[in-house]
Every structure is written in C-alpha cells, then in structure tokens.
Design a protein around this motif. Structure first.
Motif, PDB file in Angstrom:
ATOM      1  N   ASP B  18       0.826  -1.203   0.000  1.00 24.67           N
ATOM      2  CA  ASP B  18       0.000   0.000   0.000  1.00 24.67           C
ATOM      3  C   ASP B  18       0.865   1.260   0.000  1.00 24.67           C
ATOM      4  O   ASP B  18       0.442   2.317  -0.445  1.00 24.67           O
ATOM      5  N   LYS B  19       2.055   1.113   0.534  1.00 24.40           N
ATOM      6  CA  LYS B  19       2.964   2.257   0.646  1.00 24.40           C
ATOM      7  C   LYS B  19       3.899   2.323  -0.561  1.00 24.40           C
ATOM      8  O   LYS B  19       4.546   1.336  -0.920  1.00 24.40           O
ATOM      9  N   GLY B 107      -3.691   8.194 -14.593  1.00 22.93           N
ATOM     10  CA  GLY B 107      -4.203   7.008 -15.276  1.00 22.93           C
ATOM     11  C   GLY B 107      -4.782   7.342 -16.638  1.00 22.93           C
ATOM     12  O   GLY B 107      -4.541   6.643 -17.627  1.00 22.93           O
ATOM     13  N   SER B 108      -5.508   8.437 -16.684  1.00 25.81           N
ATOM     14  CA  SER B 108      -6.129   8.868 -17.930  1.00 25.81           C
ATOM     15  C   SER B 108      -5.076   9.257 -18.972  1.00 25.81           C
ATOM     16  O   SER B 108      -5.204   8.931 -20.159  1.00 25.81           O
ATOM     17  N   VAL B 128       2.787  11.825  -8.855  1.00 26.61           N
ATOM     18  CA  VAL B 128       2.116  10.760  -8.115  1.00 26.61           C
ATOM     19  C   VAL B 128       2.718   9.409  -8.532  1.00 26.61           C
ATOM     20  O   VAL B 128       3.119   9.227  -9.677  1.00 26.61           O
ATOM     21  N   ASP B 129       2.821   8.495  -7.592  1.00 28.66           N
ATOM     22  CA  ASP B 129       3.399   7.178  -7.877  1.00 28.66           C
ATOM     23  C   ASP B 129       2.522   6.410  -8.862  1.00 28.66           C
ATOM     24  O   ASP B 129       1.317   6.275  -8.649  1.00 28.66           O
ATOM     25  N   ILE B 130       3.128   5.922  -9.944  1.00 31.69           N
ATOM     26  CA  ILE B 130       2.320   5.276 -10.990  1.00 31.69           C
ATOM     27  C   ILE B 130       1.786   3.920 -10.551  1.00 31.69           C
ATOM     28  O   ILE B 130       0.894   3.374 -11.187  1.00 31.69           O
ATOM     29  N   TYR B 131       2.330   3.354  -9.482  1.00 23.74           N
ATOM     30  CA  TYR B 131       1.855   2.059  -9.003  1.00 23.74           C
ATOM     31  C   TYR B 131       0.830   2.192  -7.878  1.00 23.74           C
ATOM     32  O   TYR B 131       0.437   1.210  -7.251  1.00 23.74           O
ATOM     33  N   ASN B 132       0.380   3.393  -7.648  1.00 25.62           N
ATOM     34  CA  ASN B 132      -0.730   3.705  -6.738  1.00 25.62           C
ATOM     35  C   ASN B 132      -1.986   2.990  -7.252  1.00 25.62           C
ATOM     36  O   ASN B 132      -2.216   2.938  -8.457  1.00 25.62           O
ATOM     37  N   ILE B 136      -3.437   2.795 -11.219  1.00 23.90           N
ATOM     38  CA  ILE B 136      -3.519   1.536 -11.965  1.00 23.90           C
ATOM     39  C   ILE B 136      -4.949   1.296 -12.437  1.00 23.90           C
ATOM     40  O   ILE B 136      -5.196   0.949 -13.584  1.00 23.90           O
ATOM     41  N   ARG B 137      -5.910   1.548 -11.533  1.00 22.09           N
ATOM     42  CA  ARG B 137      -7.302   1.323 -11.901  1.00 22.09           C
ATOM     43  C   ARG B 137      -7.707   2.223 -13.065  1.00 22.09           C
ATOM     44  O   ARG B 137      -8.283   1.762 -14.038  1.00 22.09           O
ATOM     45  N   SER B 138      -7.381   3.506 -12.966  1.00 28.68           N
ATOM     46  CA  SER B 138      -7.854   4.396 -14.036  1.00 28.68           C
ATOM     47  C   SER B 138      -7.009   4.267 -15.298  1.00 28.68           C
ATOM     48  O   SER B 138      -7.425   4.720 -16.360  1.00 28.68           O
ATOM     49  N   SER B 139      -5.841   3.641 -15.206  1.00 23.70           N
ATOM     50  CA  SER B 139      -5.038   3.413 -16.425  1.00 23.70           C
ATOM     51  C   SER B 139      -5.642   2.299 -17.273  1.00 23.70           C
ATOM     52  O   SER B 139      -5.303   2.170 -18.451  1.00 23.70           O
TER      53      SER B 139
END
Lengths: 235, 235
Positions: B18-19, B107-108, B128-132, B136-139
C-alpha cells in the motif's frame, strides 16, 4: 453571527445537502472554497455565505463546524449555500451525457464544455448528480457558466431537428478527422464502461470515433473533449 | 492453498505494498481485478496471482482477506502481485510529466499515451506514484503497455537533442493549430494547479497552447490528450 455548534439548525440543514435528493427538493447546493464562493457571488447565486473569519456579509463558523460540512481533506476558509439555476435554453453547441457516472469525468467535461463553447449540457437519466461535491470541485467553477437540462434522451434527441447530432461509436461511425461540423451541433457521450446505451444509440443519426493506434480506449472526458475541440475549430 | 487469515505472512507482505516506499524497495506492486490480472499475465509480470475461487495457478483467498487487500468498494475476484518493468528505452514520442498529482489524471494520461503512440512516459520528481492503486485502476491496463523513466527534468530535457520538445504554456507559446510536429516529439505537462514549474519551463525550447473561448483552463489530462492527438495526426 458565529455558529459554534454542529447541532445548530442551520448547520443541520446544510449537512442534509450531502444527499442529492435533498438538493433536488430544495433546489440548493453548497460550494466549498473561496474561489468557488467568489464565482457564485459574481453570478448572483449565493443564498448565504459562511467563513472562518469575521467578514461582512458572511456568517462565521468555527473550524470544527466548517470541517463537518466540507468534503476536502484540507479545511476551506469559505463555503456558500447557492441556488440552482434552471434554464431551458439551447445554445448552438450542446453536450449530451448518457449515464456519465464518474464525478471527476463530469467535472472535467464541464470545464471542456465551457472552454470549447458548449454552453448547454443535457443530462440523460442515470448520470451522476452535477451538484455532487466532487463534481463541483473538479468543474473548477465551470458549473456556473453552463446551463443544464435533464431529459429522457430517447425522446429529447429526436426533437433536435436543426442540430447535427453525433454519437461516439465506432459502429456506423466515421473517423473524427473526416467529419465536417456545422454551427449547430450536439455531441452525445456515453457511460465510462458501456458507452452510449442501446436505446439512445438507436435515436442518433450519425456517429464519429477517434482513430487510435491500437485497441485501447480513451477516458470519456478525454474523448469528449477532443471531439469538442475539433467541433469548435470547425464551426 | 487457501489463505483464511489476514495475519498470514504473505498477506502482511501484500498489505505493505500500500505504501509507495515499499513498492519501490521491493520493485513489486498489486493489480486488482480479473481484467488487469489477465493483462499482467500476458506480459509475464505476475509473481503470484490470488483468487476467491480454487483455480489452477492461483492462491486462494477468502473474501474477508481479499477485502482487506483491495481498495475498490466492490470485492474483486482476482488480484496479482506483479514485478515492475524498468527500461531506459526512449521511443519516438515521449510524454514528460512534471508533478502531475492526481491519480485519475495520471491514469487517464497513460490511456491516452498508449492510444496516441506515446510509448515512453518520463516522470519528473514529485509526480504521483504510478503504481498507486487508483492510478492503476484508471489506467485500465495501459500501465502494462508503456515504459516509464524517472528523471530530474531540468537535467533530462536538455539531453533530448534529436527531439522537438514542447511545453504547454501560453507564455511564449504558439497556438496548437499553428504547430507542425516532427516524428520525434516530447510533450511536457505540468501540475494541476500550477502548471509546469519555473525551473522546468526554463529548459523547454518551445511552448504550445490550446486556444480556448474564454479564460477557462482545461483539465491537464484533457489538455495533454488533445495535444497528443494532434501530434499523432501530424506525425
């Protein structure tokens, strides 16, 4: 006047407006943050404004009470209770939304609509409430510069006789760069996951799509904004 | 194997991810949902997959344990622990992000980058961290189709000798429709509130802007996508 208690009847009324249904009945909504309060004032839509500070024309709130009402992580200094504007006006460029669900997308589409001269947004049944706090926040004040209508799209779209109505669909669609747009255009966008619903698709005369390098799809607010950009260029 | 306890050491390891810091150290991240798990498998990035059902090649989790790990409101049926891909490759079209903060925007932008052939994304410090999980969800799986680099942009941009580098700024900018783009282009986008930071602006040779009907601004993922769309048309 300084309100110090969350149990103050006025605060209780404001907190009810968290619910879309209450907003709809009272025809009021809340904006959070000094920027939006200023915009609301400039449009003459403020019923009552609230501030952390003692300020002319504002009701003062303690930080605890303000926190209770607000949705942002950081406490804002001002909020305002506003009245909804209702208008049936149809401008030359219309954005029609069929079940757009994500508040961020809705807010982002409002900003693009203002930026590209789509001054009327028509909301089909099942769209996210435009007075939702997240929508208002991401609309960045665009909500005050548009007029909104709610319609049953299957009945409304066929009445747009003097508009060229475009759906967004690869099926029966022409690529965006091949389209020539008229002054009076209406653009229909669909739901994030499912696109335009079948019953609405059936009443749309023409479709356009954005040619992509692969099978990917775009975020709906991105796709809609690219098309509005092209339509505003061509008009 | 069925894991029934949130205190299982494997689950504890997953929850640490999560971190951002833990993800960075372990060079692993989690994707949630069958669609993304499938994408991750197809790219050979899955270290271990987890399912609510008993399924070949998956570790089974109870719903309570799955819920503990996941971030979505509705419980997904599958998640996967994935390894990060690292690559220094620079493709012909590069998207450079200077402190883009909102996960939805990130993500968008990833989706648009894939759609318009910007296969490399360069992240400046403070993005922002891309693995957040929200990114990931919005990507929508685009994260698996791009290569990412992290760079100090003030040092990195001046090394892009054979690219035409464009910032997005009205200051010293030309309108988008007047720009003619080369095959090798790099587009720099800035922070949601503040735009491109001054120190990065100073190393960018040329700027473009999208002409708008009024003083409004666009959402950064919308603005970036419109420009990427134009660049991909012109290339």
């Amino acid at each position: 006047m300084l309100i110090t208690s969350k149990d103050n009847p006025k605060i209780k009324e404001l907190m009810k407006l968290d619910k879309a249904r209450e907003r709809r009945i009272s025809k009021t909504f809340i904006v959070e943050g000094a920027h939006l309060v200023k915009e609301a004032f400039s449009k003459g839509l403020v019923i009552e404004a609230f501030s952390l500070e003692e300020k002319d024309g504002y009701t003062q709130l303690t930080e605890a009470v303000m926190k209770k009402i607000c949705h942002t992580d950081t406490v804002v200094t001002e909020i305002a209770l506003c009245k909804m504007i209702e208008s049936n006006k149809l401008e030359d460029r219309i954005l029609i939304l069929d079940k757009v669900q994500d508040p961020g997308n809705m807010g982002s589409l409002m900003r693009s609509a203002v930026a590209f001269g789509f001054k009327t947004i028509v909301l089909g049944l099942g769209s996210v409430d435009i007075y939702n706090d997240k929508v208002i926040r991401s609309s960045q004040g665009a909500i005050f510069k548009l007029n909104f209508r709610e319609e049953d799209l299957t009945k409304f779209i066929p009445t747009l006789n003097d508009y060229k109505v475009y759906g967004t669909n690869v099926r029966n669609g022409i690529p965006l760069e091949d389209a020539a747009f008229d002054k009076k255009v209406a653009l229909v966008l669909g739901n994030e996951g499912n696109g335009i619903s079948e019953e609405v698709f059936n009443v749309i005369p023409k479709n356009i799509y954005i040619p992509l390098e692969n099978t990917e799809s775009l975020n709906v607010s991105v796709a809609g904004s690219i098309i509005m950009y092209e339509m505003s260029k061509n008009a």
